[in-house]
Design an enzyme around this catalytic site. Sequence first.
Site, PDB file in Angstrom:
ATOM      1  N   HIS A  94       1.476  -1.273   0.160  1.00  0.00           N
ATOM      2  CA  HIS A  94       0.110  -0.044  -0.041  1.00  0.00           C
ATOM      3  C   HIS A  94       1.209   1.266  -0.143  1.00  0.00           C
ATOM      4  CE1 HIS A  94       0.834  -0.270   4.175  1.00  0.00           C
ATOM      5  NE2 HIS A  94       0.421   0.654   4.840  1.00  0.00           N
ATOM      6  N   ASP A 140       5.526   4.666   5.764  1.00  0.00           N
ATOM      7  CA  ASP A 140       6.698   4.213   6.004  1.00  0.00           C
ATOM      8  C   ASP A 140       7.101   2.606   5.161  1.00  0.00           C
ATOM      9  OD1 ASP A 140       3.539   3.585   6.722  1.00  0.00           O
ATOM     10  OD2 ASP A 140       5.122   2.041   8.589  1.00  0.00           O
ATOM     11  N   HIS A 141       6.126   2.792   3.922  1.00  0.00           N
ATOM     12  CA  HIS A 141       5.968   1.918   3.410  1.00  0.00           C
ATOM     13  C   HIS A 141       6.734   2.208   1.804  1.00  0.00           C
ATOM     14  CE1 HIS A 141       3.841  -1.694   5.223  1.00  0.00           C
ATOM     15  NE2 HIS A 141       3.941  -0.500   6.017  1.00  0.00           N
TER      16      HIS A 141
END
Length: 273
Positions: free
Chosen positions: A84, A88-89
């Site tokens: 997603h 932070d990803h």
Amino acid sequence: MTGLLPGDPADTVGGAATPRAHCVLAPNPSPMTLDGTNTWLLAEPGSDRAVVIDPGPLDEGHLRRVIEIAEQQGRRVALTLLTHGHADHAEGAARFAELTGTEVRALDPAHRLGGEGLHGGQVIEVGGLELRVVATPGHTSDSLTFHLPADGAILTGDTVLGRGTTMVAHPDGLLGDYLDSLRRLRALAAEHGVRTVLPGHGPVLGDALGGVEYYLAHRAGRLAQVETAVEAGCRTAEQVVARVYADVDRALWPAAELSVRAQLRYLEDHGLI
């Protein structure tokens, strides 16, 4: 003992997790990210090509460390995938694509680079590695899970964490979608040999079915608590959080408020409040 905890979490975070999956922990720990973001390096044994899921934050040292570990394994990164678009990803994905020369594939077009999108039902094959894309909206509308059948594992991003529970990111995330996604993962675990959860944060879970069933039970319990709080006179999300999440670290209250707003919308949509 870890075996008594929901989902049977591992004792540590990072490193080899299954024959095909290695976790590189990003240096961004916080109450929201737990130990940090888990960047997953996947490859079929004997293959010289690897897939990276969720490069993580824009941290040059971390991104180069992921590449270094792949090279130590005798591999090059051939594809980058996102569970997603939360920063932070995904914030480091564009820079990671520059460093590796890979496409970035995601459900949301805003996070894709140089390649086609992703959607539930797709099968991705790289160097003999097979990943099946499972649509799991709810945490966010663009949340995906990747099923790694050869290892009996699912890479869940923020849909299922290795410790604690996740938030439904209102207004983009919807509780009804999230519950449906958890039921979809429960069916995978119960009917298709999925034993292991490789989460976006926290330790690996060795009991996928137990972990997902805990999440479903937790959500049902929280929903009942929110409904009771409204019946008791709470009129705002802030008031509900103060009552229902009183025992939770206050640093997590902003996230709890998002989930409460999603729960209130769910109860309203179903005529329960």
